[in-house]
Design a protein around this motif. Structure first.
Motif, PDB file in Angstrom:
ATOM      1  N   LEU A  69      19.893  -7.616   3.186  1.00 14.47           N
ATOM      2  CA  LEU A  69      20.073  -8.842   2.213  1.00 14.47           C
ATOM      3  C   LEU A  69      19.741 -10.340   3.462  1.00 14.47           C
ATOM      4  O   LEU A  69      21.103  -9.738   3.765  1.00 14.47           O
ATOM      5  CB  LEU A  69      20.901  -9.140   0.882  1.00 14.47           C
ATOM      6  N   LEU A  70      19.023 -11.299   3.517  1.00 14.48           N
ATOM      7  CA  LEU A  70      18.942 -12.025   3.880  1.00 14.48           C
ATOM      8  C   LEU A  70      18.998 -13.291   4.043  1.00 14.48           C
ATOM      9  O   LEU A  70      18.846 -13.351   2.806  1.00 14.48           O
ATOM     10  CB  LEU A  70      17.311 -12.009   4.653  1.00 14.48           C
ATOM     11  N   ASP A  71      19.445 -13.810   4.316  1.00  9.67           N
ATOM     12  CA  ASP A  71      19.552 -15.867   3.759  1.00  9.67           C
ATOM     13  C   ASP A  71      18.062 -16.632   4.320  1.00  9.67           C
ATOM     14  O   ASP A  71      17.197 -15.828   4.463  1.00  9.67           O
ATOM     15  CB  ASP A  71      20.463 -16.048   4.592  1.00  9.67           C
ATOM     16  N   ALA A  72      18.102 -17.875   3.641  1.00 11.83           N
ATOM     17  CA  ALA A  72      17.722 -18.530   3.518  1.00 11.83           C
ATOM     18  C   ALA A  72      16.809 -18.193   4.572  1.00 11.83           C
ATOM     19  O   ALA A  72      15.052 -18.234   5.441  1.00 11.83           O
ATOM     20  CB  ALA A  72      17.659 -19.814   3.238  1.00 11.83           C
ATOM     21  N   THR A  90      18.702 -14.307   8.191  1.00 12.27           N
ATOM     22  CA  THR A  90      19.711 -13.737   8.705  1.00 12.27           C
ATOM     23  C   THR A  90      20.044 -13.056   8.137  1.00 12.27           C
ATOM     24  O   THR A  90      20.036 -12.684   7.045  1.00 12.27           O
ATOM     25  CB  THR A  90      20.381 -14.440   9.002  1.00 12.27           C
ATOM     26  N   ILE A  93      22.509 -10.526   6.095  1.00  8.08           N
ATOM     27  CA  ILE A  93      23.592 -10.705   5.535  1.00  8.08           C
ATOM     28  C   ILE A  93      24.083  -8.985   5.263  1.00  8.08           C
ATOM     29  O   ILE A  93      25.508  -9.308   5.398  1.00  8.08           O
ATOM     30  CB  ILE A  93      23.654 -11.871   4.088  1.00  8.08           C
ATOM     31  N   GLN A  94      23.436  -8.462   4.663  1.00  9.56           N
ATOM     32  CA  GLN A  94      24.149  -7.076   4.350  1.00  9.56           C
ATOM     33  C   GLN A  94      23.602  -6.343   4.001  1.00  9.56           C
ATOM     34  O   GLN A  94      21.749  -6.491   3.845  1.00  9.56           O
ATOM     35  CB  GLN A  94      24.822  -7.179   2.825  1.00  9.56           C
TER      36      GLN A  94
END
Lengths: 493, 243
Positions: free
Chosen positions: A472-475, A478, A480-481
């Motif tokens: 799981l990447l942020d916008a 990066t 995240i999980q």
């Protein structure tokens, strides 16, 4: 070997080329290539993207139903799955299959080899071989073949039809019949049925001979090109008869390494797991089997027509044996490891199948009524045959109530998984690396895959075992999980 | 005493069909060689009226012919496009309510549900499959019970009660949860006195109650419906048991 191309060290910023679907094969697959800005190949993979799940949903079913159920794995070689499963069920009911039933099954299997090999050569591969790998797309298909070479196309259709008729008369239907039952067969071949098949068999043998001639001529016109296309050396595995003869229905397992040295021989296939293991990878639904003694890296091998023609000591029918010798001697043995030599070996097998059908049709045992036997019940059964595309393993365990509790299928195309990936990588390096990519060049990759006659729908069985990684990447990109599922089903972060 | 004279008649699709007092429209039709599609009806047992395939139009009203006594001057419509369309829809609903995997089912070719579907020209299930999880019971040494294929016709219930005197089977639950149950504390067939020779083991119109290890022994071409339509087979003097 080109294992370094299986996974690019730095996939970021690479161009991605996808061939999807791979055409003129059975089932659905795709190829992905990662190239840098100079079109240098950094990663090449052949993925099987469809999902079946037969091993799971046969659980709970009664064992006698399973041979009929699992043949639905495939519409091209259902007979192979039907026979392999029934051989496993013979073991479960402790049967010694009567001689007549054994011969009827062999007849059915030879019909299957004939029709499947004809389908592959004439419908799927001949357009590449006769028109060229980068010929116009509009021409490079069975319709183009029928227009340019009507006799060849017609013979291909007729050979396939004859094989289907052999299947119909032994199993009850052209596709997905029910003639084979645990312990034997439910019908013999009547004299009328035999005479109907005998009428055409001379012609079928003649056309099969012509097909061997055709591929021999094509191959010999450009021996260096055909020998070197997607070339690599590997081990081969197949069944052989106890005297070393080619036997597509029954025998012991033989594996030879890339130098022709024996790895194992006349192995009792009911303990195949002592010799073969399977690996799963996160990017394909198809497992990667390997020969245990040689380990994960070195243990991969090829199966199918080329493996069988290389591995057997002789072919027990006259015309095919003569062709086997020509093949083995060609260019000082230079074709025996060649990817495109699969086509040649396949046509030799088709000729063998036609000859074997003729021989069996003259055998009075086919009219016998002694067709079924049974013996002492066992809880485990393994059936192995040489399907058109290679060694096919069916393994079942039942409970005391006669329900399937576990099934493992190692399908011909699965054995060839690593080999097909290697062929894809070789061709990518040989023909695409650093080039301006065109459709014709990409078809070279498909040509390499087609040589194996893969049946992708049969081969995808990694239910619940495929390792997966979800990020799981942020916008901003990066992480995240991250959640990882290993092939044993355990989760970790 | 001789057989009672049958001077009374009804008409079915314009044909005069004689009947005896108390005889149902279905039985009068069968005796006269008129086929009315049916699945839960078997002349060997009391009528049940559950599958509704045999619904006919009697003087303009829809009635279940297997339970409706014939009465003088009834005008019955049977083989009409409207009724056959309704029958096809009923069969399609049976197909999507259960899990009928004809391609691998050992009852294929001997199955009345499949034969009725062919007779009614059913080309697809049409409706969305329910994919209900249905139980399989393999605990009996000689019988395999597969509720995936049960159409709740109660023929096994009736046969076990009326012929075998055992009451092995019953129906339980409501609505979509209705299911065949086995009369044992454990609910398992292996814990009953059911036997492969029982009548109830041979009346299932589908592949729900199967004699173990017999599947596929009859070659394609020699199965009940390979060369005959269900309308021919069910018109034969004594409907055969369905192995």
């Amino acid at each position: 070997m080109t294992f370094e191309l299986e996974t690019a060290a730095h996939p970021e910023n690479l161009k991605r080329i996808v061939i999807e679907p791979v055409t003129r094969v059975e089932g659905h697959g795709k190829v992905t290539l990662l190239l840098d800005e100079d079109n240098r190949v950094h990663q090449a993979r052949f993925h099987i993207v469809e999902f079946r799940g037969f091993e799971k949903f046969v659980q709970g079913r009664p064992f006698w139903e399973v041979p009929v159920l699992v043949q639905r794995l495939c519409g091209i070689c259902p007979v192979s799955h039907n026979l392999a499963a029934c051989k496993a069920m013979d073991m479960i009911i402790g049967a010694t299959v009567p001689v007549a039933a054994d011969k009827l099954r062999r007849l059915m299997h030879m019909g299957q080899i004939l029709q499947s090999h004809a389908l592959h050569f004439f419908h799927l591969s001949a357009p590449d071989l006769l028109f060229g790998f980068d010929a116009a797309v509009g021409k490079r298909n069975i319709a183009g073949l029928a227009a340019a070479y009507p006799d060849i196309a017609r013979q291909g259709v007729a050979l396939r039809r004859y094989g289907q008729e052999v299947i119909r008369l032994t199993s009850g239907k052209r596709v997905h019949g029910t003639g084979v039952i645990p312990g034997g067969m439910n019908k013999n071949l009547s004299l009328d049925e035999r005479d109907y098949l005998l009428k055409e068999i001379e012609q079928i043998i003649a056309w099969s001979q012509a097909a061997v001639e055709l591929i021999k001529v094509i191959y010999s016109e450009r021996p260096d090109f055909h020998n070197s296309f997607g070339f690599y050396r590997s081990s081969f595995m197949s069944l052989v008869r106890s005297d070393g003869a080619l036997d597509l229905y029954h025998g012991g397992l033989r594996a030879r390494d890339e130098h022709g040295q024996t790895i194992f021989d006349h192995v009792d296939y009911t303990h195949y797991w002592d010799y073969i293991h399977e690996e799963v990878k996160s990017w394909s639904y198809m497992k990667f089997p390997f020969i245990r003694a040689r380990g994960r890296e070195q243990g991969w091998y090829r199966v199918g027509p080329l493996a069988r023609i290389n591995n057997c000591d002789f072919i027990p029918t006259r015309l095919a044996e003569a062709e086997r010798k020509i093949f083995k001697e060609f260019g000082g043995g230079s074709a025996t490891q060649a990817t495109l030599a699969y086509h040649w070996a396949r046509m030799i097998e088709m000729l063998h199948a036609a000859e074997a059908i003729q021989e069996l049709l003259h055998d009075p045992d086919l009219q016998s009524d002694d067709l079924v036997s049974s013996g002492e019940r066992q809880l485990r059964g393994v059936g192995v045959i040489e399907a058109p595309r290679g060694t096919l393993i069916h393994h079942y365990r039942i409970n005391e109530d006669e329900q399937i509790v576990r099934a493992n299928l190692i399908v011909s195309t699965t054995h060839n998984n690593q080999a097909m990936n290697e062929a894809v990588r070789q061709v990518a390096l040989q023909y695409l690396d650093g080039q301006q990519i065109t459709e014709g060049l990409l078809n070279h990759i498909e040509v390499a895959i087609r040589a194996f006659d893969p049946c992708l729908s049969c081969a995808t069985h990694a239910l619940g075992k495929m390792p997966l990684e979800v990020e799981l990447l942020d916008a901003a990109g990066t992480l995240i999980q991250r959640l990882i599922k290993d092939s044993d089903g355990r989760h970790r972060t | 005493m001789g057989a009672p004279a049958m001077s009374k008649t009804i008409t079915i699709d314009g044909k005069n069909v004689p009947f005896q007092d108390g005889q149902t429209i279905m039985n009068a039709a069968l005796a006269a060689g008129v086929y009315i599609p049916h699945l839960c009806h078997n002349p060997q047992f009391e009528p049940h009226g559950s599958c509704k395939l045999c619904v006919v139009s009697v003087n303009g009203r829809n009635m279940t012919s297997c339970t409706m006594p014939a009465a003088e001057d009834m005008v019955v419509a049977n083989n009409t496009p409207e009724l056959n369309s309704d029958r096809k829809a009923l069969v399609q609903m049976l197909f999507v309510e259960g899990n009928h995997i004809c391609p691998a089912c050992e009852a294929s070719g001997n199955c009345q549900l499949q034969a009725a579907a062919y007779y009614l020209n059913m080309l697809s299930p049409h409706y969305t499959h329910f994919y209900q999880p249905r139980a399989v019971d393999a605990s009996h040494p000689d019988i395999f019970l597969d509720l995936n294929r049960c159409i709740l016709c109660e023929l096994c219930v009736r046969a076990s009660r009326e012929v075998d005197g055992k009451n092995v089977f019953g129906i339980s639950g409501r609505g979509i949860g209705t299911r065949l149950v086995v009369n044992a504390a454990s609910g398992r067939l292996g814990d009953t006195n059911f036997a492969a020779t029982d009548k109830a083991a041979h009346v299932c119109p589908t592949g729900t109650i199967l004699i173990k290890r017999q599947g596929y022994k009859i070659p394609i071409g020699q199965r009940t419906f390979d060369h005959k339509k269900i309308s021919e087979v069910q018109m034969e003097p004594m409907e055969p048991d369905h192995e």
